[in-house]
Design a protein around this motif. Structure first.
Motif, mmCIF file in Angstrom:
data_model
loop_
_atom_site.group_PDB
_atom_site.id
_atom_site.type_symbol
_atom_site.label_atom_id
_atom_site.label_comp_id
_atom_site.label_asym_id
_atom_site.label_seq_id
_atom_site.Cartn_x
_atom_site.Cartn_y
_atom_site.Cartn_z
ATOM 1 N N GLU A 107 7.321 -19.830 52.565
ATOM 2 C CA GLU A 107 6.141 -19.874 51.708
ATOM 3 C C GLU A 107 6.469 -20.578 50.399
ATOM 4 O O GLU A 107 7.479 -20.277 49.765
ATOM 5 N N PRO A 108 5.652 -21.543 49.968
ATOM 6 C CA PRO A 108 5.924 -22.242 48.712
ATOM 7 C C PRO A 108 5.849 -21.285 47.530
ATOM 8 O O PRO A 108 5.076 -20.327 47.537
ATOM 9 N N THR A 109 6.669 -21.531 46.522
ATOM 10 C CA THR A 109 6.702 -20.677 45.352
ATOM 11 C C THR A 109 6.316 -21.464 44.109
ATOM 12 O O THR A 109 6.385 -22.691 44.084
ATOM 13 N N ILE A 110 5.912 -20.723 43.088
ATOM 14 C CA ILE A 110 5.548 -21.321 41.815
ATOM 15 C C ILE A 110 6.748 -21.220 40.879
ATOM 16 O O ILE A 110 7.234 -20.121 40.614
ATOM 17 N N ALA A 155 3.915 -6.538 33.238
ATOM 18 C CA ALA A 155 5.351 -6.796 33.374
ATOM 19 C C ALA A 155 5.630 -7.868 34.420
ATOM 20 O O ALA A 155 6.472 -8.751 34.214
ATOM 21 N N ASN A 156 4.935 -7.797 35.543
ATOM 22 C CA ASN A 156 5.126 -8.801 36.593
ATOM 23 C C ASN A 156 4.756 -10.194 36.104
ATOM 24 O O ASN A 156 5.504 -11.160 36.308
ATOM 25 N N GLU A 157 3.608 -10.298 35.450
ATOM 26 C CA GLU A 157 3.157 -11.606 34.989
ATOM 27 C C GLU A 157 4.077 -12.149 33.893
ATOM 28 O O GLU A 157 4.280 -13.359 33.795
ATOM 29 N N HIS A 200 7.474 -15.848 33.880
ATOM 30 C CA HIS A 200 7.872 -16.887 32.936
ATOM 31 C C HIS A 200 9.341 -17.260 33.127
ATOM 32 O O HIS A 200 9.784 -18.314 32.645
ATOM 33 N N PHE A 201 10.095 -16.395 33.861
ATOM 34 C CA PHE A 201 11.531 -16.629 34.025
ATOM 35 C C PHE A 201 12.004 -16.625 35.477
ATOM 36 O O PHE A 201 13.112 -17.077 35.756
ATOM 37 N N VAL A 202 11.202 -16.111 36.392
ATOM 38 C CA VAL A 202 11.570 -16.108 37.810
ATOM 39 C C VAL A 202 10.408 -16.674 38.619
ATOM 40 O O VAL A 202 9.241 -16.437 38.303
ATOM 41 N N GLU A 203 10.738 -17.437 39.642
ATOM 42 C CA GLU A 203 9.683 -18.010 40.478
ATOM 43 C C GLU A 203 9.015 -16.908 41.292
ATOM 44 O O GLU A 203 9.584 -15.844 41.530
ATOM 45 N N HIS A 204 7.781 -17.164 41.713
ATOM 46 C CA HIS A 204 7.062 -16.166 42.486
ATOM 47 C C HIS A 204 6.194 -16.855 43.525
ATOM 48 O O HIS A 204 5.861 -18.028 43.405
ATOM 49 N N ALA A 205 5.845 -16.098 44.544
ATOM 50 C CA ALA A 205 5.019 -16.637 45.619
ATOM 51 C C ALA A 205 3.572 -16.772 45.151
ATOM 52 O O ALA A 205 3.109 -16.025 44.282
#
Length: 240
Positions: free
Chosen positions: A45-48, A216-218, A222-227
């Motif tokens: 799955e592509p990540t942001i 916290a997730n959002e 800013h520092f870790v990629e997410h799906a």
């Protein structure tokens, strides 16, 4: 050609035919534009990507501060946000994060701290992330019939590194210097689909805890990629 070789060849031909049929079907669904086709062929799955600096291989300490109004209304929010945010950073295994308990002890021993980099120095960390909650509410002013969360967090990251010489090499016999590496804001609305009626059975405490988790997730993104799927907010509430 031996019977075994003929069987292997036929198997490969059948697999190629199945793959070709599948590709033709996808092309028929996506039209002439080949980009959707590449999406279906991706092995994962592509990540942001994260907009902030990479923290891989770094030791990080996280500080949180909440404005007096929000802190008075929601005691413990600094601790809860710190813990949830650290959990988000830990999803990247190559990041070493100082535990929230140790950070809380440091804050208690330094009640008048003003420079986040002091914490990085004391913990011998490479980065310090400072989350300053400027707004946090679970209801809009004057509207007591629904729950609608909103928050605004100022996110800053400072790197502690040795100064460098004219060739760009670190001068390790000098004291490390603090450099601002990231400065941005995270504004959150929860739920984005609309407010939750007070008579829905969702208590204010459960709603507040869920809002902290979402914020916290959002902020961690800013520092870790997410799906891409993570952008869809989880509106399941734990009533315990």
């Amino acid at each position: 050609m031996t019977p075994r070789t003929m069987t292997t060849t036929m198997t490969r031909m059948r697999r190629a035919a199945v793959l070709t049929t599948a590709l033709v079907g996808i092309v028929a669904l996506t039209g002439c534009d080949p980009r959707p086709l590449f999406y279906f062929l991706q092995p994962f799955e592509p990540t942001i990507p994260a907009p902030g600096p990479s923290l891989k291989g770094k030791k990080v300490v996280v500080l949180t501060h909440v404005t007096s109004n929000a802190q008075a209304q929601f005691p413990g929010i600094e601790r809860d946000l710190n813990r949830q945010f650290v959990n988000g950073l830990k999803k990247t295994k190559k990041i070493t994060v100082v535990t929230p308990e140790k950070v809380a002890t440091w804050v208690e021993g330094h009640p008048n701290w003003t420079d986040p980099s002091d914490a990085a120095r004391d913990f011998e960390a490479d980065y310090v992330i400072f989350l300053e909650v400027e707004d946090f509410r679970i209801q809009e002013p004057g509207d007591l019939n629904v729950l609608q969360g909103s928050a605004k967090v100022h996110i800053q990251a400072f790197e502690l590194a040795y100064p460098t010489n004219s060739k760009g090499k670190p001068i390790t016999d000098q004291e490390k210097e603090s450099h601002s590496k990231y400065d941005d804001y995270q504004e959150t609305t929860f739920p984005v689909r609309g407010p939750v009626p007070m008579d829905s059975g969702i208590g204010q405490a459960a709603f507040k805890n869920k809002l902290i988790q979402v914020v916290a997730n959002e902020c961690s993104w800013h520092f870790v990629e997410h799906a891409q799927a993570d952008v869809v907010q989880d509106v399941r509430f734990n009533q315990r």
